[in-house]
Scaffold this active site. Structure first.
Site, PDB file in Angstrom:
ATOM      1  N   SER A   7      16.035  30.794  -9.967  1.00 32.09           N
ATOM      2  CA  SER A   7      16.057  30.041 -11.216  1.00 32.09           C
ATOM      3  C   SER A   7      17.498  29.760 -11.607  1.00 32.09           C
ATOM      4  O   SER A   7      18.217  29.114 -10.851  1.00 32.09           O
ATOM      5  CB  SER A   7      15.307  30.812 -12.310  1.00 32.09           C
ATOM      6  OG  SER A   7      15.245  30.056 -13.501  1.00 32.09           O
ATOM      7  N   THR A   8      17.964  30.281 -12.740  1.00 34.34           N
ATOM      8  CA  THR A   8      19.307  29.999 -13.233  1.00 34.34           C
ATOM      9  C   THR A   8      20.358  30.419 -12.210  1.00 34.34           C
ATOM     10  O   THR A   8      20.420  31.565 -11.799  1.00 34.34           O
ATOM     11  CB  THR A   8      19.556  30.750 -14.541  1.00 34.34           C
ATOM     12  OG1 THR A   8      18.469  30.503 -15.431  1.00 34.34           O
ATOM     13  CG2 THR A   8      20.859  30.317 -15.176  1.00 34.34           C
ATOM     14  N   HIS A  18      13.036  27.123 -10.246  1.00 36.39           N
ATOM     15  CA  HIS A  18      12.667  26.588 -11.553  1.00 36.39           C
ATOM     16  C   HIS A  18      13.498  25.344 -11.844  1.00 36.39           C
ATOM     17  O   HIS A  18      14.695  25.445 -12.108  1.00 36.39           O
ATOM     18  CB  HIS A  18      12.907  27.630 -12.646  1.00 36.39           C
ATOM     19  CG  HIS A  18      12.058  28.856 -12.514  1.00 36.39           C
ATOM     20  ND1 HIS A  18      12.361  30.039 -13.148  1.00 36.39           N
ATOM     21  CD2 HIS A  18      10.922  29.094 -11.811  1.00 36.39           C
ATOM     22  CE1 HIS A  18      11.440  30.944 -12.854  1.00 36.39           C
ATOM     23  NE2 HIS A  18      10.565  30.405 -12.038  1.00 36.39           N
ATOM     24  N   ASP A  57       9.906  36.235 -13.480  1.00 37.59           N
ATOM     25  CA  ASP A  57       9.000  35.543 -12.568  1.00 37.59           C
ATOM     26  C   ASP A  57       9.265  36.015 -11.137  1.00 37.59           C
ATOM     27  O   ASP A  57      10.414  36.117 -10.710  1.00 37.59           O
ATOM     28  CB  ASP A  57       9.201  34.027 -12.672  1.00 37.59           C
ATOM     29  CG  ASP A  57       8.200  33.242 -11.841  1.00 37.59           C
ATOM     30  OD1 ASP A  57       7.077  33.739 -11.640  1.00 37.59           O
ATOM     31  OD2 ASP A  57       8.551  32.132 -11.391  1.00 37.59           O
TER      32      ASP A  57
END
Length: 392
Positions: free
Chosen positions: A213-214, A240, A335
């Site tokens: 993600s990030t 993401h 997640d």
């Protein structure tokens, strides 16, 4: 909203809140961002300017921790200003902001390679921005996470409520499970002490699943570039990202790593030695159809506030393949944790990125602290680890 601190329910302002500069050519947008962010007592807007050159000049004379930087501006745009801002203060945390277009997606990914920490997709109009419940919370969570990350690395304290330690402890106690805790990061080194590693299974994996993600794009580029092309298992990636961004990301992975990466489509037959990237807005799963494994996309409800999400991908890989090698890279939230639990229960292995090399140690930290990993490594060592574990 500002000016309502007399409300009985209003939180007291923090001492030493995260210091933010907003850079956008629209005064209206800057005003909305200010309202969204300063609704939280741990955030203070210390500067608000209309172009990149003013941002550079302001940073030289202001104590700023996080910059929310628009891409398209007159005089000097965001991508031009970014490297100059980082020259002034290499530790400043920059989040790029843009509307969702193919060009802006391309520029945002380029900005990550130049030192931006993340990107934020703005709704195309102010009415959509004020009506979108997710956007203000997304903006705030990124600002607080990067503010916490900067202070953690520098050894500085996170914001402290003026009501004292008792109120702070109560806030942590009452926080929902899995909620972001950017405003109160764990003590330095505490996370590592909680990690218990599992023994590797020693068995060859049938498939490799990667979640991020990030900060994920840069981590993905590094891991996949380091991963030898002799690895024959198919690789499925959930990052993401919104639509359009994932299309551009797949192209960048192919150019950067030399692997063939494509944005997945329903009905794709999974082939060995190929990378399949979950498209923005869709969960990517795999099902067995005879001897073949076929990709199935769906728009079922978000999991862990995400779609695509890592958990449904991992669950489907376990069901379709059996032995899975899972890799969890930098990202907010948790997640992937429950999907990785299913991987371990089925005899697979988990590798997570370590805290020091992660932009945000949320997802990999959640998996590591759950005791699911056989290795927790710097991003520079993960490619070699995956190569070794994939062979069994």
């Amino acid at each position: 909203m500002r000016g309502q601190s007399t409300s009985a329910e209003a939180k007291p302002r923090s001492t030493d809140p995260y210091r933010v500069m907003l850079v956008d050519d629209s005064a209206v947008i800057r005003g909305l961002f200010t309202r969204f962010l300063e609704a939280d007592p741990d955030v203070k807007i210390v500067a608000s300017v209309g172009d990149g050159q003013r941002a550079i000049d302001t940073l030289k004379n202001s104590d700023v921790e996080i910059i929310v930087l628009d891409i398209e501006m007159p005089r000097m745009d965001g991508i031009t200003a970014l490297p100059e801002l980082l020259k002034v203060d290499p530790s400043v945390q920059v989040v790029m902001a843009s509307t969702l277009t193919a060009r802006n997606a391309e520029v945002s990914l380029r900005a990550l390679s130049l030192g931006a920490k993340d990107y934020l997709t703005k709704p195309s109009s102010t009415s959509e921005m004020t009506g979108a419940a997710d956007f203000p919370s997304d903006l705030l969570s990124k600002v607080k996470a990067f503010g916490a990350q900067r202070r953690r690395k520098s050894g500085a304290r996170a914001p402290v409520a003026v009501s004292g330690a008792a109120a702070r402890a109560a806030a942590l106690k009452n926080a929902p499970a899995g909620a972001p805790r950017a405003a109160a990061p764990p003590a330095r080194g505490a996370a590592r002490n909680d990690i218990t590693l599992r023994k590797p299974s020693g068995r060859r994996a049938d498939v490799i699943g990667i979640g991020s993600s990030t900060g994920g794009p840069q981590a993905l580029f590094r891991v996949l570039t380091d991963l030898p092309k002799t690895v024959k298992q198919p690789i499925l990636v959930t990052q993401h990202m919104p639509p359009t961004f994932t299309t551009i990301l797949a192209e960048h992975i192919t150019k950067t790593s030399g692997w063939v990466c494509s944005e997945a489509k329903s009905g794709d037959v999974v082939a060995p030695g190929r990378i399949y990237l979950a498209p923005g807005g869709y969960h990517m799963t795999v099902k067995a159809e005879g001897a073949e494994k076929v990709i199935v996309l769906n728009q079922e409800p978000p999991e862990n506030f995400c779609r695509p999400a890592v958990d449904p991908m991992m669950r489907s890989l376990v069901k379709a393949y059996g032995r899975v090698l899972a890799v969890i890279l930098t990202g907010m939230g948790h997640d992937g944790r429950e999907g990785c639990r299913a991987v371990v229960e089925a005899g697979g292995d988990i590798v997570a990125q370590d805290e020091q090399s992660s932009v945000v140690w949320g997802m990999p930290g959640a998996v590591a602290q759950a005791g699911l990993c056989c290795e927790v490594l710097p991003v520079s060592e993960i490619g070699a680890s995956v190569n070794r574990l994939a062979r069994g």
